[in-house]
Design an enzyme around this catalytic site. Structure first.
Site, mmCIF file in Angstrom:
data_model
loop_
_atom_site.group_PDB
_atom_site.id
_atom_site.type_symbol
_atom_site.label_atom_id
_atom_site.label_comp_id
_atom_site.label_asym_id
_atom_site.label_seq_id
_atom_site.Cartn_x
_atom_site.Cartn_y
_atom_site.Cartn_z
ATOM 1 N N LYS A 80 -2.630 -3.146 22.637
ATOM 2 C CA LYS A 80 -3.084 -2.748 21.248
ATOM 3 C C LYS A 80 -4.617 -2.923 21.438
ATOM 4 O O LYS A 80 -5.359 -3.884 22.117
ATOM 5 C CB LYS A 80 -2.773 -3.801 20.176
ATOM 6 C CG LYS A 80 -2.988 -3.373 18.676
ATOM 7 C CD LYS A 80 -1.901 -2.514 18.328
ATOM 8 C CE LYS A 80 -2.016 -1.822 16.942
ATOM 9 N NZ LYS A 80 -0.782 -0.895 16.454
ATOM 10 N N GLY A 182 4.678 8.419 0.335
ATOM 11 C CA GLY A 182 3.794 9.054 1.140
ATOM 12 C C GLY A 182 4.273 10.229 2.016
ATOM 13 O O GLY A 182 5.436 10.602 2.055
HETATM 14 P P1 NAD Z 1 1.445 6.450 3.193
HETATM 15 O O1 NAD Z 1 0.103 5.877 3.067
HETATM 16 O O2 NAD Z 1 1.411 8.162 3.500
HETATM 17 O O3 NAD Z 1 2.510 6.422 1.980
HETATM 18 C C1 NAD Z 1 2.655 5.077 1.578
HETATM 19 C C2 NAD Z 1 3.105 5.475 0.011
HETATM 20 O O4 NAD Z 1 3.569 4.367 -0.440
HETATM 21 C C3 NAD Z 1 1.863 5.764 -0.945
HETATM 22 O O5 NAD Z 1 2.298 7.019 -1.433
HETATM 23 C C4 NAD Z 1 1.672 4.689 -1.697
HETATM 24 O O6 NAD Z 1 1.051 5.122 -3.047
HETATM 25 C C5 NAD Z 1 3.012 4.319 -1.682
HETATM 26 N N1 NAD Z 1 2.924 2.698 -2.254
HETATM 27 C C6 NAD Z 1 2.113 1.614 -1.804
HETATM 28 N N2 NAD Z 1 2.556 0.544 -2.388
HETATM 29 C C7 NAD Z 1 3.635 0.832 -3.147
HETATM 30 C C8 NAD Z 1 4.386 0.152 -3.998
HETATM 31 N N3 NAD Z 1 4.318 -1.535 -4.179
HETATM 32 N N4 NAD Z 1 5.437 0.737 -4.535
HETATM 33 C C9 NAD Z 1 5.616 1.892 -4.454
HETATM 34 N N5 NAD Z 1 4.899 2.753 -3.826
HETATM 35 C C10 NAD Z 1 3.885 2.185 -3.072
HETATM 36 O O7 NAD Z 1 2.147 6.069 4.476
HETATM 37 P P2 NAD Z 1 3.272 6.470 5.291
HETATM 38 O O8 NAD Z 1 2.833 7.116 6.477
HETATM 39 O O9 NAD Z 1 4.262 7.286 4.834
HETATM 40 O O10 NAD Z 1 4.053 5.238 5.916
HETATM 41 C C11 NAD Z 1 4.641 4.468 5.021
HETATM 42 C C12 NAD Z 1 5.209 3.018 5.756
HETATM 43 O O11 NAD Z 1 5.545 3.446 7.033
HETATM 44 C C13 NAD Z 1 3.695 2.312 6.126
HETATM 45 O O12 NAD Z 1 4.251 0.788 6.104
HETATM 46 C C14 NAD Z 1 3.405 2.673 7.600
HETATM 47 O O13 NAD Z 1 2.908 1.430 8.488
HETATM 48 C C15 NAD Z 1 4.975 2.743 8.378
HETATM 49 N N6 NAD Z 1 5.156 3.608 9.304
HETATM 50 C C16 NAD Z 1 4.767 4.980 9.240
HETATM 51 C C17 NAD Z 1 4.941 5.814 10.221
HETATM 52 C C18 NAD Z 1 4.291 7.064 10.274
HETATM 53 O O14 NAD Z 1 4.843 7.946 11.155
HETATM 54 N N7 NAD Z 1 3.551 7.451 9.274
HETATM 55 C C19 NAD Z 1 5.383 5.311 11.624
HETATM 56 C C20 NAD Z 1 6.026 4.053 11.423
HETATM 57 C C21 NAD Z 1 5.756 3.211 10.231
#
Ligand code: NAD
Length: 364
Positions: A80, A182
């Site tokens: 990292k 999201g």
């Molecule tokens: P994103 O930012 O696109 O979406 C997150 C969503 O969660 C947003 O719409 C936000 O409004 C909502 N949110 C935040 N707090 C909330 C709450 N308390 N209650 C309800 N909704 C809430 O993020 P993402 O890319 O969709 O990722 C989601 C999670 O998955 C994150 O923890 C990220 O680290 C993890 N993740 C994502 C990926 C990826 O490919 N994008 C890969 C591995 C892990």
């Protein structure tokens, strides 16, 4: 901070401190373990309260990447980078080129990628200085947004859990509560809707909720009510630490399987779920679709190959559940054990579990 003591605690291989005053770059690159391959992990850019916090964060995240890659079956180690700077103010072409030169100087022992505070555009500047960068756009031969792969992997993991708990992997008519709509949550809802799932969703943003309700016939609840929804699977896809002392008593689900990183506020919350008989799909095993996708960028990217690898998340989650049952340990420990066992086998060693000090049994 006693750096070598810290490194010895979890066998870190290398910490690199890089500084370029001409662009105000201060970065720390941690290579945790390269037994299985080069250390791949994102580059996080943020302001830290103190330098020590940046080192601690980088050490923790690098080690997490070793486990994630090992448990996923990838030929990668864990690493990292953190950059101590403000992502809104401090980026420039010179800045990223300087960072890219430092990454390049490690000759592929560390491969960088996007993370919090960094973007595809930043990676594409880094690419001018080093080939050891992933997470670039399709236009540059990369794989683009990984979230559809993350969602696909989640569905596989959910099916593996449902199979274990209900005896059939069919998701038809299952009730699944999705927190966060999201990039991952939306794509997950899309796939689950196709499988005939009844969705209950929540998000901070009403427009995201309305879209999913309209497109996938979902019901919605207030964001604080999602924990207490009576459902077959709760899928946290928003933020970390949502499995905690407040939320656990509210849960009315036999399975937790979502993409959010670091879902357990503390390890003891994983122990509690185990005691309660709630099957928790360890976050770093079930959400590895994005990592699998960028891994495939390292050789000429093929969407078909990446997809086939993501489908194997089903087997990985099954294996974790089997280890958990066999050794009567919570699934989050079983996942770590699965990762440690693979590394030990490749090293030809019998190592001590860093989790509980017990001898690892080889030969799964
Ligand atoms: P994103 O930012 O696109 O979406 C997150 C969503 O969660 C947003 O719409 C936000 O409004 C909502 N949110 C935040 N707090 C909330 C709450 N308390 N209650 C309800 N909704 C809430 O993020 P993402 O890319 O969709 O990722 C989601 C999670 O998955 C994150 O923890 C990220 O680290 C993890 N993740 C994502 C990926 C990826 O490919 N994008 C890969 C591995 C892990």
């Amino acid at each position: 901070m006693k750096i070598f003591e810290k490194m010895a605690e979890y066998d870190y291989e290398q910490i690199v401190f890089c500084h370029d005053s001409s662009v105000n770059l201060k970065t720390i690159i941690v290579i945790h373990d390269t037994t299985l391959g080069p250390a791949l992990g994102g580059c996080r850019m943020r302001i830290y309260p103190a330098e020590e916090d940046a080192i601690t964060d980088c050490l923790r995240l690098a080690r997490g990447m070793t486990y994630k890659a090992a448990a996923t079956g990838l030929n990668l180690g864990g690493g990292k980078a953190v950059i101590i700077a403000d992502p809104k103010e401090d980026k420039s072409e010179e800045f990223w080129r300087s960072y890219g030169k430092f990454v390049n100087s490690l000759n592929g022992r560390y491969i960088t990628a996007e993370d919090m505070g960094t973007s595809v555009e930043d990676m594409e500047i880094i690419l001018q200085e080093t080939p050891f960068v992933t997470g670039i756009s399709k236009a540059h031969g990369g794989s683009g947004d990984p979230s559809t792969f993350t969602a696909l992997g989640l569905v596989q993991g959910i099916k593996a859990c449902v199979g274990k708990v209900f005896g059939s992997t069919s998701l038809k008519e299952m009730k699944i509560a999705v927190q966060g709509l999201g990039k991952v949550g939306y794509n997950l809802c899309k796939l689950l809707h196709k499988e005939g799932v009844k969705l209950i969703v929540s998000d901070y943003f009403q427009d995201r909720v309305d879209k999913v309700k309209k497109e996938f016939d979902a019901e919605s609840v207030d964001k604080d009510e999602i924990y207490s929804v009576k459902c077959d699977v709760f899928s946290p896809c928003a933020i970390g630490a949502i499995i905690n002392d407040d939320t656990i008593p509210q849960l009315k689900c036999p399975i937790i399987a979502g993409s959010a990183n670091n879902q357990l506020a503390e390890p003891r919350h994983g122990d509690k779920l185990h005691e309660m008989g709630i099957l928790y799909a360890p976050d770093y095993v079930i959400n590895a679709g994005g990592l699998i996708n960028v891994y495939n960028e390292l050789t000429k990217y093929s969407e078909e190959r990446a997809t086939n690898m993501v489908l194997k998340i089903y087997d990985n989650i099954k294996k974790v559940v089997e280890i958990s049952k066999r050794d009567d340990i919570p699934t989050y420990i079983a996942a770590d054990r699965m990762a440690e066992e693979r590394i030990a086998k490749i090293r030809g060693l019998e190592i001590l579990s860093k989790i509980d000090g017990s001898k690892i049994r080889l030969g799964y």
